[in-house]
Design an enzyme around this catalytic site. Structure first.
Site, PDB file in Angstrom:
ATOM      1  CB  SER A 164      -0.993  -0.132   1.126  1.00 37.30           C
ATOM      2  OG  SER A 164      -1.738   1.012   1.021  1.00 37.30           O
ATOM      3  CB  THR A 165       1.162   4.177   2.356  1.00 36.26           C
ATOM      4  OG1 THR A 165      -0.176   4.147   2.582  1.00 36.26           O
ATOM      5  CG2 THR A 165       1.817   5.506   2.418  1.00 36.26           C
ATOM      6  CG  HIS A 190      -4.036  -1.005  -0.912  1.00 36.26           C
ATOM      7  ND1 HIS A 190      -3.771  -0.823   0.597  1.00 36.26           N
ATOM      8  CD2 HIS A 190      -4.733  -2.318  -1.064  1.00 36.26           C
ATOM      9  CE1 HIS A 190      -4.196  -1.963   0.936  1.00 36.26           C
ATOM     10  NE2 HIS A 190      -4.906  -2.868   0.022  1.00 36.26           N
ATOM     11  CG  MET A 283      -2.005   3.304   7.573  1.00 34.88           C
ATOM     12  SD  MET A 283      -0.957   3.643   8.662  1.00 34.88           S
ATOM     13  CE  MET A 283      -1.886   4.215  10.240  1.00 34.88           C
ATOM     14  CG  ASP A 286      -5.913  -5.663   2.219  1.00 33.32           C
ATOM     15  OD1 ASP A 286      -6.592  -6.663   2.445  1.00 33.32           O
ATOM     16  OD2 ASP A 286      -5.685  -5.083   1.129  1.00 33.32           O
TER      17      ASP A 286
END
Length: 348
Positions: A164-165, A190, A283, A286
């Protein structure tokens, strides 16, 4: 509790007003100043010492990329790019992530009140995440990692990655050393619609393997990486001796679509111990449960180390669930994945 100080740099008065309203509605943050271009922003940064900067991509006097490049060399800080959803905008945004921006959002679409409420929640979440991000000073051009030599292994092997991030840069670091002989790779990052195709195309130009945005029903081939399209879930399925990807539009899982959990759970079901799974920077949680399911099949599972993550959220959650065999620094993840793949092949 100290509020997160935000500074907005955007040449659109409308966007500045919208972002100011979103930020000031949150109990834990405040918009300390806005600037219509980076020249004005420089003095405001010195004056207010913000925790997070939101930065427009295309602006007069100095564009967002030039400003970001200087900022990350001279005064590194968490930056969220505010991008227009165009092919040019997505390409510039991805360049900004390479230069050290933490994350990005698309510009708000005017219209439905419900849409603006969702956008406000998304923006606030991204600011909170950015405020916790580990930002490193950028020291010129990063050298390309060397291609790893690895023997051919069976087509039943599969590599699954979730992020993600900070993930776009982490994925680049993992894929660039991969040899053309590596097993097929499936990736859930993401990302909103409109950006994953550009992301895959950029990686394809610099990697020895083929990198592409996944298409529904296509066969997973060795030496290829398949990135879940933004806004769609991706699953791995098996048909005879071959793996295929299946895309769907089911509701978000853990607030995300694509979901890392959905991908890893399908890999656990379809490949089991023939897979190696890795959770990279990001973050939230997931992917942690999906990695646990993969681990329980006998597959090898990795998490990116805290010191090399932009945000140590998803890897931490996986570690807390006892879903991880090894915690690995980013520059060693590709090598560790291949070592485990080769080790699996030798045991069989």
């Amino acid at each position: 509790m100290n509020k997160i100080k935000v500074l907005c740099v955007d040449d659109s008065a409308l966007i500045r007003n919208i972002l100011t309203k979103i930020v000031n509605q949150q109990p834990d943050m405040e918009m300390v100043a806005t600037a219509l271009d980076p020249i004005i922003a420089r003095d405001l940064i010195k004056q207010h010492n913000p925790d997070v900067l939101t930065l427009d991509v295309e602006m007069p006097r100095m564009d967002g990329l030039d400003f970001l490049e200087r900022l990350m060399r001279l005064r590194p800080m968490p930056v969220i790019m505010v991008s227009s959803l165009t092919s040019k905008g997505s390409d510039i945004t991805l360049s900004a992530l390479e230069l050290g921006a933490v994350d990005f959002v698309t510009k708000p679409q005017m219209g439905l009140q419900e849409g603006m409420m969702q956008y406000s929640e998304l923006m606030a979440d991204k600011i909170r995440t950015a405020a916790k991000a580990h930002i490193r000073r950028r020291e010129g051009q990063i050298a390309a990692p060397k291609i790893i030599n690895s023997p051919l292994v069976g087509s039943e092997k599969i590599i699954a990655i979730g992020a993600s991030t900070g993930g776009t840069e982490a994925i680049r670091h993992v894929l660039m050393p991969m040899p053309a002989s590596c097993p097929g790779i499936v990736i859930a990052q993401h990302m909103p619609p409109g950006f994953t195709r550009s992301f895959a195309e950029r990686l394809d130009k610099i990697c020895q393997i083929t990198v592409k945005e996944a298409e529904d029903g296509e066969r997973v081939l060795p030496g290829h990486a398949y990135i879940a399209p933004g806004g769609r879930h991706m699953e791995l399925c098996r048909s005879g001796a071959n793996y295929h990807v299946r895309l769907n539009d089911l509701p978000p899982v853990n607030r995300h679509r694509p979901s890392v959990d959905m991908l890893l759970q399908s890999v656990a079901e379809s490949a089991g111990k023939n897979a190696v799974g890795a959770i990279l920077t990001g973050m939230g949680y997931d992917g942690a449960r999906g990695l646990l399911e993969l681990h329980q099949t006998g597959a090898k599972t990795l998490a990116q180390s805290e010191k090399t993550c932009v945000v140590y959220g998803m890897p931490r959650e996986a570690v807390l669930l006892n879903a991880v065999d090894e915690i690995v620094d980013l520059d060693q993840i590709a090598q560790t994945i291949l070592k485990n793949i080769v080790g699996q092949a030798r045991r069989i």
